[in-house]
Scaffold this active site. Structure first.
Site, short mmCIF file in Angstrom:
data_model
loop_
_atom_site.label_atom_id
_atom_site.label_comp_id
_atom_site.label_asym_id
_atom_site.label_seq_id
_atom_site.Cartn_x
_atom_site.Cartn_y
_atom_site.Cartn_z
N ARG A 36 -75.54 10.48 -66.40
CA ARG A 36 -76.31 11.73 -66.40
C ARG A 36 -75.97 12.54 -67.66
NH1 ARG A 36 -71.94 12.32 -63.31
NH2 ARG A 36 -70.70 14.24 -63.49
N GLY A 99 -81.42 0.67 -55.23
CA GLY A 99 -80.51 0.68 -54.09
C GLY A 99 -80.23 2.08 -53.61
N SER A 124 -82.44 -1.11 -48.57
CA SER A 124 -81.38 -0.19 -48.13
C SER A 124 -80.01 -0.82 -48.29
CB SER A 124 -81.60 0.19 -46.67
OG SER A 124 -81.55 -0.97 -45.84
N ASN A 125 -79.96 -2.14 -48.37
CA ASN A 125 -78.67 -2.83 -48.49
C ASN A 125 -78.90 -4.17 -49.18
OD1 ASN A 125 -76.23 -4.42 -47.75
ND2 ASN A 125 -75.75 -2.60 -46.54
N HIS A 156 -68.90 5.17 -43.10
CA HIS A 156 -68.80 5.10 -44.56
C HIS A 156 -67.73 6.08 -45.05
CE1 HIS A 156 -72.70 3.03 -44.34
NE2 HIS A 156 -72.40 2.56 -45.54
N LYS A 160 -70.09 9.79 -49.13
CA LYS A 160 -71.51 9.47 -48.90
C LYS A 160 -72.26 10.72 -48.48
CE LYS A 160 -74.57 6.06 -46.76
NZ LYS A 160 -75.20 5.77 -48.07
#
Length: 270
Positions: A36, A99, A124-125, A156, A160
């Site tokens: 970024r 992802g 999603s995975n 998780h 997250k």
């Protein structure tokens, strides 16, 4: 022909694993690495950042400056950033492996619309094991779903930002679709206080956020006298990174369209 891959979020936990996975895979090479704007990692060598030694690929914050250095972009970041990257890839005819999780309906529609112009794998995975679990859940739901209580439990790491996880939601969607249910009306995402007796057609979700858990998912099919659990535990993010690079190689020959890991792994024929 070697596929040149760009990795977004190169300094993050997944980004570093993706750089390693690309470096370890034949037929692909790391063309670009992005962070970024304002990141202290801009200017660093991507290989050194990932702990694999000097690669000669400098981390940058400018996709446009790297137009000739990547054919496909792998993006495991956040929805708002990914949507910007999608617009760039559509404008410059670059393929994508996405992802990122946590998209709202408008974000998912933007991905679908973009796939009319470019080829995209959106999952999603990216773990091979998790995608096999999706198929097992469909088979279990077909046999037990109308007679057993169904609960999806996921855990998780503390960092997250979305809950339930995209994988947990995908598990629920695979089950709901098999049973002819709408997850938006049958999914139960919180229980607190006096909730009343559980309805048989509910698909429940429970979320844990703690420590450094990479990712754990368990689905219960429970009735009086027995409980069946279908579970997956990830011990390293490398399983997701390897799956994403596998998806990138598979996507190389596709001109446009929206695909997922079911397509990449040819699971529809199981």
């Amino acid at each position: 022909m070697t596929l040149k891959i760009g990795v977004v979020g190169a300094g993050g936990r997944m980004g570093r694993q993706l750089i390693q996975a690309v470096n370890n895979t034949e037929g692909v090479e790391l063309g670009s690495a992005f962070e970024r704007k304002g990141s202290s990692l801009v200017g660093a060598d991507a290989g050194e950042l990932a702990g694999i030694g000097h690669l000669g690929v400098t981390v940058t914050d400018d996709l446009a400056s790297q137009l000739n250095h990547f054919d496909l972009l792998i993006d495991f970041t956040r929805p708002e950033g990914t949507l910007e990257h999608i617009a760039f890839c559509v404008a410059h005819n670059k393929k994508m492996v996405i992802g990122t999780t946590g998209f709202d309906d408008a974000g998912k529609q933007a991905i679908k619309s973009a796939s009319e112009e470019i080829s995209i794998v959106f999952a999603s995975n990216y773990s091979v094991g998790v995608n096999l679990v999706f198929k097992l859940l469909e088979k279990a739901a077909k046999v037990m779903g109308d007679y057993y209580d169904i609960e999806v439990i996921e855990a998780h790491h503390r960092h997250k930002v979305d809950a339930p996880s995209g994988t947990a939601l995908s598990m629920g969607e695979h089950i709901a679709k098999t049973l002819g249910r709408d997850l938006k009306t049958h999914g139960v995402f919180a229980r607190e206080g006096i909730t009343g007796e559980r309805k048989r057609d509910e698909i429940g979700f429970a979320t844990i956020r703690a420590g450094d858990v990479v990712g754990e998912h368990s689905v219960w099919f429970a009735d009086e006298g027995e409980r069946i659990e279908i579970a997956h535990k990830a011990s390293s993010r490398m399983t997701f990174a390897n799956g994403a690079v596998r998806a990138a190689k598979w996507l190389q020959t596709k001109q446009n369209g929206l695909f997922d890991m079911t397509d990449v792994l040819d699971l529809n024929n199981l």
